[in-house]
Scaffold this motif. Structure first.
Motif, PDB file in Angstrom:
ATOM      1  N   ILE A 179       0.943  -1.246  -0.014  1.00 57.38           N
ATOM      2  CA  ILE A 179      -0.019  -0.051   0.087  1.00 57.38           C
ATOM      3  C   ILE A 179       0.883   1.204   0.023  1.00 57.38           C
ATOM      4  CG2 ILE A 179      -1.733   1.314   1.177  1.00 57.38           C
ATOM      5  CD1 ILE A 179      -2.577  -1.185   2.470  1.00 57.38           C
ATOM      6  N   PHE A 180       0.778   1.934  -1.127  1.00 58.66           N
ATOM      7  CA  PHE A 180       1.547   3.350  -1.159  1.00 58.66           C
ATOM      8  C   PHE A 180       0.322   4.594  -0.753  1.00 58.66           C
ATOM      9  CE2 PHE A 180       3.554   0.388  -4.112  1.00 58.66           C
ATOM     10  CZ  PHE A 180       4.802   0.210  -3.431  1.00 58.66           C
ATOM     11  N   THR A 181       0.930   5.637  -0.371  1.00 55.22           N
ATOM     12  CA  THR A 181       0.154   6.667  -0.078  1.00 55.22           C
ATOM     13  C   THR A 181       0.797   8.144  -0.399  1.00 55.22           C
ATOM     14  OG1 THR A 181       0.939   6.858   2.178  1.00 55.22           O
ATOM     15  CG2 THR A 181      -0.985   5.562   1.887  1.00 55.22           C
ATOM     16  N   ALA A 182      -0.062   8.849  -0.740  1.00 53.60           N
ATOM     17  CA  ALA A 182       0.403  10.536  -1.206  1.00 53.60           C
ATOM     18  C   ALA A 182      -0.619  11.249  -0.850  1.00 53.60           C
ATOM     19  CB  ALA A 182       0.827  10.254  -2.795  1.00 53.60           C
ATOM     20  N   THR A 183      -0.307  12.669  -0.472  1.00 53.44           N
ATOM     21  CA  THR A 183      -1.371  13.623  -0.369  1.00 53.44           C
ATOM     22  C   THR A 183      -1.525  14.256  -1.588  1.00 53.44           C
ATOM     23  OG1 THR A 183       0.483  15.251   0.107  1.00 53.44           O
ATOM     24  CG2 THR A 183      -0.497  14.060   1.958  1.00 53.44           C
ATOM     25  N   ASP A 184      -0.575  14.048  -2.526  1.00 60.27           N
ATOM     26  CA  ASP A 184      -0.686  14.612  -3.875  1.00 60.27           C
ATOM     27  C   ASP A 184      -0.197  13.544  -4.872  1.00 60.27           C
ATOM     28  OD1 ASP A 184      -0.783  15.847  -6.460  1.00 60.27           O
ATOM     29  OD2 ASP A 184       0.347  17.616  -5.679  1.00 60.27           O
ATOM     30  N   PRO A 185      -1.182  13.272  -5.767  1.00 61.52           N
ATOM     31  CA  PRO A 185      -0.906  11.930  -6.760  1.00 61.52           C
ATOM     32  C   PRO A 185       0.287  12.439  -7.771  1.00 61.52           C
ATOM     33  CG  PRO A 185      -3.093  12.646  -6.984  1.00 61.52           C
ATOM     34  CD  PRO A 185      -2.821  13.367  -5.945  1.00 61.52           C
ATOM     35  N   ALA A 186       0.299  13.653  -8.000  1.00 59.32           N
ATOM     36  CA  ALA A 186       1.395  13.905  -8.829  1.00 59.32           C
ATOM     37  C   ALA A 186       2.824  14.161  -8.227  1.00 59.32           C
ATOM     38  CB  ALA A 186       1.041  15.390  -9.429  1.00 59.32           C
ATOM     39  N   GLY A 187       2.709  14.164  -6.919  1.00 52.69           N
ATOM     40  CA  GLY A 187       4.105  14.317  -6.331  1.00 52.69           C
ATOM     41  C   GLY A 187       4.743  12.796  -5.687  1.00 52.69           C
ATOM     42  N   GLU A 188       5.315  12.705  -4.614  1.00 51.72           N
ATOM     43  CA  GLU A 188       5.964  11.696  -4.217  1.00 51.72           C
ATOM     44  C   GLU A 188       5.145  10.830  -3.538  1.00 51.72           C
ATOM     45  OE1 GLU A 188       9.548  11.275  -0.850  1.00 51.72           O
ATOM     46  OE2 GLU A 188      10.298  12.497  -2.770  1.00 51.72           O
ATOM     47  N   TRP A 189       5.279   9.419  -3.838  1.00 48.72           N
ATOM     48  CA  TRP A 189       4.463   8.557  -3.213  1.00 48.72           C
ATOM     49  C   TRP A 189       5.406   7.828  -1.802  1.00 48.72           C
ATOM     50  CZ3 TRP A 189      -0.649   6.836  -3.974  1.00 48.72           C
ATOM     51  CH2 TRP A 189      -1.229   7.499  -4.965  1.00 48.72           C
ATOM     52  N   SER A 190       4.772   7.278  -0.923  1.00 42.63           N
ATOM     53  CA  SER A 190       5.623   6.508   0.163  1.00 42.63           C
ATOM     54  C   SER A 190       6.242   5.513  -0.203  1.00 42.63           C
ATOM     55  CB  SER A 190       4.621   6.302   1.230  1.00 42.63           C
ATOM     56  OG  SER A 190       3.612   5.078   0.864  1.00 42.63           O
ATOM     57  N   ASP A 191       7.059   4.972   0.450  1.00 43.85           N
ATOM     58  CA  ASP A 191       7.777   3.831   0.301  1.00 43.85           C
ATOM     59  C   ASP A 191       6.961   2.539   0.499  1.00 43.85           C
ATOM     60  OD1 ASP A 191      10.200   5.061  -0.151  1.00 43.85           O
ATOM     61  OD2 ASP A 191      10.928   4.826   1.785  1.00 43.85           O
ATOM     62  N   GLY A 192       5.774   2.548   1.019  1.00 51.31           N
ATOM     63  CA  GLY A 192       4.842   1.692   0.982  1.00 51.31           C
ATOM     64  C   GLY A 192       4.942   0.602   2.181  1.00 51.31           C
ATOM     65  N   VAL A 193       3.596   0.137   2.700  1.00 56.33           N
ATOM     66  CA  VAL A 193       3.666  -0.821   3.543  1.00 56.33           C
ATOM     67  C   VAL A 193       3.396  -2.174   3.105  1.00 56.33           C
ATOM     68  CG1 VAL A 193       3.501   0.751   5.546  1.00 56.33           C
ATOM     69  CG2 VAL A 193       1.440  -0.102   4.254  1.00 56.33           C
ATOM     70  N   VAL A 194       3.873  -3.275   3.822  1.00 55.47           N
ATOM     71  CA  VAL A 194       3.593  -4.722   2.794  1.00 55.47           C
ATOM     72  C   VAL A 194       2.458  -5.410   3.923  1.00 55.47           C
ATOM     73  CG1 VAL A 194       4.425  -6.816   2.517  1.00 55.47           C
ATOM     74  CG2 VAL A 194       5.963  -4.997   2.322  1.00 55.47           C
ATOM     75  N   VAL A 195       1.244  -5.663   3.166  1.00 54.86           N
ATOM     76  CA  VAL A 195       0.180  -6.877   3.785  1.00 54.86           C
ATOM     77  C   VAL A 195       0.485  -8.271   3.588  1.00 54.86           C
ATOM     78  CG1 VAL A 195      -1.968  -6.921   4.081  1.00 54.86           C
ATOM     79  CG2 VAL A 195      -1.268  -4.610   3.557  1.00 54.86           C
ATOM     80  N   ASP A 196       0.293  -8.872   4.508  1.00 56.10           N
ATOM     81  CA  ASP A 196       0.692 -10.228   4.447  1.00 56.10           C
ATOM     82  C   ASP A 196      -0.510 -11.061   3.911  1.00 56.10           C
ATOM     83  OD1 ASP A 196       1.709 -13.052   4.764  1.00 56.10           O
ATOM     84  OD2 ASP A 196       1.512 -12.932   7.132  1.00 56.10           O
ATOM     85  N   LEU A 197      -0.917 -11.382   2.819  1.00 54.10           N
ATOM     86  CA  LEU A 197      -1.879 -12.122   2.021  1.00 54.10           C
ATOM     87  C   LEU A 197      -1.302 -12.741   1.049  1.00 54.10           C
ATOM     88  CD1 LEU A 197      -3.000 -10.634  -0.882  1.00 54.10           C
ATOM     89  CD2 LEU A 197      -3.888  -8.932   1.014  1.00 54.10           C
ATOM     90  N   GLU A 198      -2.146 -13.744   0.619  1.00 55.23           N
ATOM     91  CA  GLU A 198      -1.542 -14.528  -0.597  1.00 55.23           C
ATOM     92  C   GLU A 198      -2.514 -14.556  -1.463  1.00 55.23           C
ATOM     93  OE1 GLU A 198       0.872 -18.743  -1.457  1.00 55.23           O
ATOM     94  OE2 GLU A 198      -1.088 -19.116  -0.212  1.00 55.23           O
ATOM     95  N   GLY A 199      -2.438 -13.551  -2.732  1.00 50.62           N
ATOM     96  CA  GLY A 199      -3.470 -13.256  -3.672  1.00 50.62           C
ATOM     97  C   GLY A 199      -2.996 -12.369  -4.722  1.00 50.62           C
ATOM     98  N   ILE A 200      -3.920 -11.901  -5.567  1.00 48.01           N
ATOM     99  CA  ILE A 200      -3.547 -10.769  -6.538  1.00 48.01           C
ATOM    100  C   ILE A 200      -4.702  -9.978  -6.702  1.00 48.01           C
ATOM    101  CG2 ILE A 200      -1.985 -12.366  -7.875  1.00 48.01           C
ATOM    102  CD1 ILE A 200      -4.413 -12.573  -9.833  1.00 48.01           C
ATOM    103  N   ASP A 201      -4.436  -8.626  -7.155  1.00 48.26           N
ATOM    104  CA  ASP A 201      -5.679  -7.934  -7.604  1.00 48.26           C
ATOM    105  C   ASP A 201      -6.167  -7.374  -6.445  1.00 48.26           C
ATOM    106  OD1 ASP A 201      -4.663  -8.837 -10.095  1.00 48.26           O
ATOM    107  OD2 ASP A 201      -6.546  -9.494 -10.629  1.00 48.26           O
TER     108      ASP A 201
END
Length: 495
Positions: free
Chosen positions: A98-120
Motif C-alpha cells: 500500500i502506497f500513499t500520497a497527499t498529492d498523486p502528482a508528487g512523491e508517493w510513500s515507500d509503502g507498507v507490506v500486507v501479508d496476504l496470498e493473492g493478487i489484484d
C-alpha cells in the motif's frame, strides 16, 4: 459524452480510477518495467495527462529480478480521509503493498507490506473507517501454486499493513475461470462486488454481486456477465477487469482493459492490453448495466523528444529506471547510453523506452554510434524484439523471436545516422492478411528517403504470440561502448 476509445492507448492494462472532486486519477499495471505504476489525471475523462509514477525508488518495489510477466500487477487507486492510497500486488518482489500520497502528482510513500496470498487487491472503507482489502485468492507459491480460492477479504490497518481479522471467502463469480480484479463499492443501500471472470484472454468478462454488508453474503446479478466480447465480432476484445466511477455529466462509467486484435481472423493484438471506457447505469432493481465497449480511437498525432531537459514520466526501462542508465549531461542536448556487453536480449538491457500508442506508426532516432553499438528497438520482452542497430560504420536490421534471428546489414561509415522503424497494415491476401501488421526496419539514406533493410511479420510482437501481459515498447539502447541519441520523432495513427 463522446469519449475516445481506447481511453489511454498502448500498454496500459488493469486500469483503476478514482474521482476526487472534479479530478480523476487512473493507474495501470507495469509488470517488469520501471518506473512503476503510472498515474494519469483528467478533469473531463477525455484529456489525460501522465502526471507521475508511484514507484520511482528502488526500495518501493522488487522488480529488479522479476521474471517476465511478473512484477507489478493490477493496482487499485482510492482516496480516503485526505490521503490517496494505491494498493498493488508486487509479484516476485515485496508482495502486496500500500502506497500513499497527499498529492498523486508528487512523491508517493515507500509503502507498507500486507501479508496476504493473492493478487489484484482492492481497498475500501465502511462508514466507521474499517478498511477492507478484497482480493483474488490465487496461490503464488508452494505445492498448490496456481490454485484459485475465489475472492477473499481481510481487514487491515492501512498505516502499518497489519492484518486485523482472519481472511474470509466472499464469492467465486458465476462459473468463469479465474475470478479476479475485485472492486467493492457502497452505492445506495448495497455493497457491490464487481469482478472479472474467464481469464484475461478472449473469455474475459465482468460480473457483479451485491450484499447489505461489505463482507457478504453476496448474491449474483441475474444478468451476469455485464460485459464480454467473447464470441462476438466486436473490434475491442478481451474486455474485463473493470473499475466504476461517476463522470462529470452524472453518468456512470466503467474503465476496463481490452485489446484491438487485427488480421484476417483477428488473432493478434499488437499493442497489448489497453485502457477502455464504457457507460454504465443503475436499473430500477438497483443492479448495474454496462454498455458494450465501442471503438472510438483518437486522431493520429506525433511528438518529438530532443533531450534538452529531463525525461518525462512516460519514459521507462526494463527492470531499472531510465535515470539509472540515461546520461543527459555529458553531451548536452543528447541522451547518452553506455552498453554493458548485451543487447535487447538482455534480462536488464541498457534501454530507454516509450509505449507504442498507435497501430500504424513511424519512429525515427538520430543516433551517433561512433564509439559503441546500439540503436532503435521495439520489444515485447527479451525473447521478442526487432531493432535497427548502428556501430562500426554499419547499420544492421534484426528481428529476433525464440529460436530464430533474421538480419541484414549495410555499410554507412562513422557519424550520426537516422534509424527508422515503422509499422503498417499489410496488403490484403484474399480474405485478408493473417498478420496484425508488418514492421519495416531501416535508415534514412543519402537521398533523404527511407531505405528499408528488412520488412518482417509483426504478429510475433503481439499479446497472443509473445504471451506477455505488457505491450509494444519502443526506444533506444546501447550494447557496447557509448551510443548518443540526438532526437526521437514519433508519428502514428489508427489506420
Amino acid at each position: 459524452m463522446n469519449l475516445p476509445n481506447p481511453l489511454i492507448p498502448g500498454f496500459n492494462p488493469d486500469p483503476s480510477i478514482v474521482r476526487v472532486g472534479e479530478d480523476y486519477y487512473l493507474a495501470t499495471s507495469t509488470f517488469e518495467y520501471l518506473p512503476g505504476l503510472p498515474v494519469y489525471h483528467s478533469r473531463d475523462l477525455v484529456t489525460w495527462t501522465h502526471i507521475s509514477n508511484v514507484a520511482v525508488r528502488d526500495e518501493q518495489l522488487g522488480v529488479v529480478n522479476a521474471p517476465t510477466n511478473l512484477g507489478v500487477w493490477a493496482p487499485t487507486i482510492r482516496f480516503h480521509d485526505g490521503l490517496f492510497h494505491l494498493i498493488v500486488t508486487d509479484t516476485a518482489g515485496r508482495g502486496t503493498c500500500i502506497f500513499t500520497a497527499t498529492d498523486p502528482a508528487g512523491e508517493w510513500s515507500d509503502g507498507v507490506v500486507v501479508d496476504l496470498e493473492g493478487i489484484d487487491p482492492d481497498l475500501a472503507w465502511d462508514e466507521d473507517g474499517t478498511a477492507y482489502i478484497t482480493y483474488s485468492g490465487l496461490v503464488l507459491s508452494g505445492p498448490d501454486i496456481g490454485a484459485h480460492r475465489g475472492i477473499e477479504q481481510i481487514v487491515v490497518d492501512v498505516a502499518t499493513g497489519e492484518v486485523l481479522e482472519p481472511k474470509r471467502s466472499l464469492w467465486s463469480g458465476d462459473g468463469g475461470m479465474f475470478p479476479e480484479a475485485p472492486h467493492l463499492y457502497h452505492v445506495g443501500e448495497h455493497w457491490y462486488l464487481m469482478v472479472a471472470e474467464g481469464g484475461t484472454e478472449r473469455g474475459h468478462s465482468i460480473s457483479i454481486a451485491r450484499s447489505h454488508s461489505p463482507h457478504g453474503p453476496f448474491t449474483s446479478c441475474p444478468d451476469n456477465p455485464l460485459v464480454t466480447a467473447r464470441g462476438t465480432a466486436r473490434p475491442v476484445q478481451c474486455t474485463g477487469h473493470g473499475d466504476l466511477v461517476e463522470g462529470p455529466d452524472g453518468q456512470w462509467y466503467v474503465v476496463m482493459l481490452g485489446t484491438r486484435p487485427r488480421g484476417m481472423v483477428r488473432s493478434f493484438s499488437a499493442l497489448g492490453r489497453e485502457t477502455f471506457i464504457s457507460p454504465a447505469r443503475w436499473t430500477r432493481d438497483e443492479w448495474l448495466e454496462i454498455d458494450p465497449v465501442e471503438l472510438n480511437p483518437r486522431d493520429g498525432f506525433g511528438w518529438s523528444e530532443d533531450f534538452d531537459g529531463p525525461l518525462g514520466p512516460e519514459w521507462m526501462g526494463v527492470r531499472r529506471r531510465p535515470d539509472q542508465v540515461a546520461d543527459l549531461t555529458s553531451r548536452p542536448g543528447w541522451l547518452t547510453l553506455t552498453g554493458e556487453g548485451e543487447g535487447m536480449g538482455a534480462f536488464r538491457p541498457v534501454f530507454v523506452g516509450h509505449r507504442q500508442e498507435h497501430q500504424t506508426c513511424e519512429i525515427r532516432a538520430v543516433v551517433d554510434a561512433s564509439h559503441g553499438v546500439g540503436g532503435l528497438a521495439v520489444r515485447y520482452d527479451e525473447e521478442f524484439h526487432y531493432e535497427v542497430e548502428a556501430g562500426a560504420g554499419r547499420v544492421t536490421a534484426r528481428a529476433v523471436i525464440p529460436g530464430f534471428v533474421r538480419e541484414s546489414s549495410v555499410e554507412v561509415g562513422d557519424g550520426q545516422v537516422t534509424l527508422v522503424i515503422s509499422s503498417a497494415v499489410p496488403a490484403a491476401k484474399g480474405l485478408g492478411h493473417p498478420s496484425s501488421d508488418m514492421v519495416s526496419l531501416g535508415l534514412i539514406g543519402a537521398d533523404g528517403s527511407v531505405r528499408v533493410l528488412e520488412e518482417v511479420d509483426a504478429r510475433y510482437l503481439s499479446n497472443e504470440v509473445a504471451a506477455s501481459f505488457t505491450g509494444r515498447v519502443f526506444g533506444v539502447y546501447a550494447s557496447t561502448g557509448t551510443v548518443s541519441v540526438d532526437r526521437i520523432d514519433y508519428r502514428g495513427d489508427n489506420s
